[in-house]
Write a protein that holds these residues in place. Structure first.
Motif, PDB file in Angstrom:
ATOM      1  N   MET A   1       0.818  -1.194   0.000  1.00  0.00           N
ATOM      2  CA  MET A   1       0.000   0.000   0.000  1.00  0.00           C
ATOM      3  C   MET A   1       0.862   1.258   0.000  1.00  0.00           C
ATOM      4  SD  MET A   1      -2.878   1.274   2.603  1.00  0.00           S
ATOM      5  CE  MET A   1      -2.568   2.873   3.220  1.00  0.00           C
ATOM      6  N   LEU A   5       0.364   4.483  -2.470  1.00  0.00           N
ATOM      7  CA  LEU A   5       0.087   5.832  -1.969  1.00  0.00           C
ATOM      8  C   LEU A   5       1.163   6.824  -2.407  1.00  0.00           C
ATOM      9  CD1 LEU A   5      -1.162   5.159   1.673  1.00  0.00           C
ATOM     10  CD2 LEU A   5      -2.522   5.936  -0.270  1.00  0.00           C
ATOM     11  N   GLU A  55      -9.382   6.507  -0.967  1.00  0.00           N
ATOM     12  CA  GLU A  55     -10.245   5.613  -0.203  1.00  0.00           C
ATOM     13  C   GLU A  55     -10.241   4.209  -0.806  1.00  0.00           C
ATOM     14  OE1 GLU A  55     -14.678   5.144   1.731  1.00  0.00           O
ATOM     15  OE2 GLU A  55     -14.292   6.859   0.429  1.00  0.00           O
ATOM     16  N   MET A  58      -7.067   2.499   0.160  1.00  0.00           N
ATOM     17  CA  MET A  58      -7.072   2.130   1.575  1.00  0.00           C
ATOM     18  C   MET A  58      -7.990   0.945   1.830  1.00  0.00           C
ATOM     19  SD  MET A  58      -6.995   5.860   3.402  1.00  0.00           S
ATOM     20  CE  MET A  58      -5.680   7.029   3.062  1.00  0.00           C
ATOM     21  N   ILE A  67      -3.939  -2.766   6.802  1.00  0.00           N
ATOM     22  CA  ILE A  67      -4.311  -1.663   7.691  1.00  0.00           C
ATOM     23  C   ILE A  67      -5.607  -2.010   8.409  1.00  0.00           C
ATOM     24  CG2 ILE A  67      -3.145   0.086   6.285  1.00  0.00           C
ATOM     25  CD1 ILE A  67      -5.931   0.935   5.270  1.00  0.00           C
ATOM     26  N   ILE A  72     -10.317   3.803   8.489  1.00  0.00           N
ATOM     27  CA  ILE A  72     -10.656   4.465   7.231  1.00  0.00           C
ATOM     28  C   ILE A  72     -11.897   5.332   7.463  1.00  0.00           C
ATOM     29  CG2 ILE A  72     -11.248   4.168   4.796  1.00  0.00           C
ATOM     30  CD1 ILE A  72      -9.885   1.404   4.960  1.00  0.00           C
ATOM     31  N   THR A  76      -9.267  10.561   7.768  1.00  0.00           N
ATOM     32  CA  THR A  76      -7.999   9.880   7.497  1.00  0.00           C
ATOM     33  C   THR A  76      -7.774   9.676   6.011  1.00  0.00           C
ATOM     34  OG1 THR A  76      -8.966   7.679   7.845  1.00  0.00           O
ATOM     35  CG2 THR A  76      -7.866   8.711   9.737  1.00  0.00           C
ATOM     36  N   VAL A  77      -8.840   9.512   5.254  1.00  0.00           N
ATOM     37  CA  VAL A  77      -8.691   9.357   3.802  1.00  0.00           C
ATOM     38  C   VAL A  77      -8.138  10.634   3.190  1.00  0.00           C
ATOM     39  CG1 VAL A  77      -9.964   9.064   1.638  1.00  0.00           C
ATOM     40  CG2 VAL A  77     -10.439   7.549   3.566  1.00  0.00           C
ATOM     41  N   LEU A 112      -3.158   4.528  10.105  1.00  0.00           N
ATOM     42  CA  LEU A 112      -4.011   3.507   9.488  1.00  0.00           C
ATOM     43  C   LEU A 112      -3.740   2.105  10.034  1.00  0.00           C
ATOM     44  CD1 LEU A 112      -3.914   4.736   5.783  1.00  0.00           C
ATOM     45  CD2 LEU A 112      -5.856   4.841   7.368  1.00  0.00           C
TER      46      LEU A 112
END
Length: 115
Positions: A1, A5, A55, A58, A67, A72, A76-77, A112
């Motif tokens: 991830m 990101l 999102e 995630m 995570i 989520i 936090t997104v 996360l």
């Protein structure tokens, strides 16, 4: 991830490389002054824009067990984008790759992954 990101955030940052910094600053000032522009901009961020993409990334990471899915949330997104925007506003220049690494490694990923 993390790699997904980082690639996504760096891609967003470098979309503005060819724009004059003054133009971007002017746009941000216009956002503060014009409520209608602000609504349209926010809608563009959330309606199949960068926030939705974050999102989705995630949620896929949560499905893989990377995570905590409970972490989520809308806040936090949007956090990585919020922190990059703040770094730009305060620093006056596009944040560096190192800033992206710090945002991910020191803030976003620990949040996360927390229980």
């Amino acid at each position: 991830m993390r790699a997904d990101l980082a690639a996504f955030l760096l891609g967003l940052l470098h979309r503005f490389d060819d724009l004059p910094t003054d133009a971007v600053h002017g746009f941000l000032v216009d956002l503060l002054r014009d409520p209608e522009l602000r609504v349209r901009f926010r809608t563009g961020l959330t309606a199949f824009g960068p926030v939705d993409a974050l999102e989705a990334m995630m949620r896929r990471a949560a499905d893989r067990g990377e995570i905590n899915p409970a972490r989520i949330t809308p806040r936090t997104v949007s956090l990585p984008l919020d922190l990059l925007r703040d770094a730009f506003l305060v620093g006056g220049v596009v944040p560096s790759n190192q800033a992206v690494d710090e945002i991910l490694d020191d803030i976003v990923l620990p949040l996360l992954k927390a229980p």
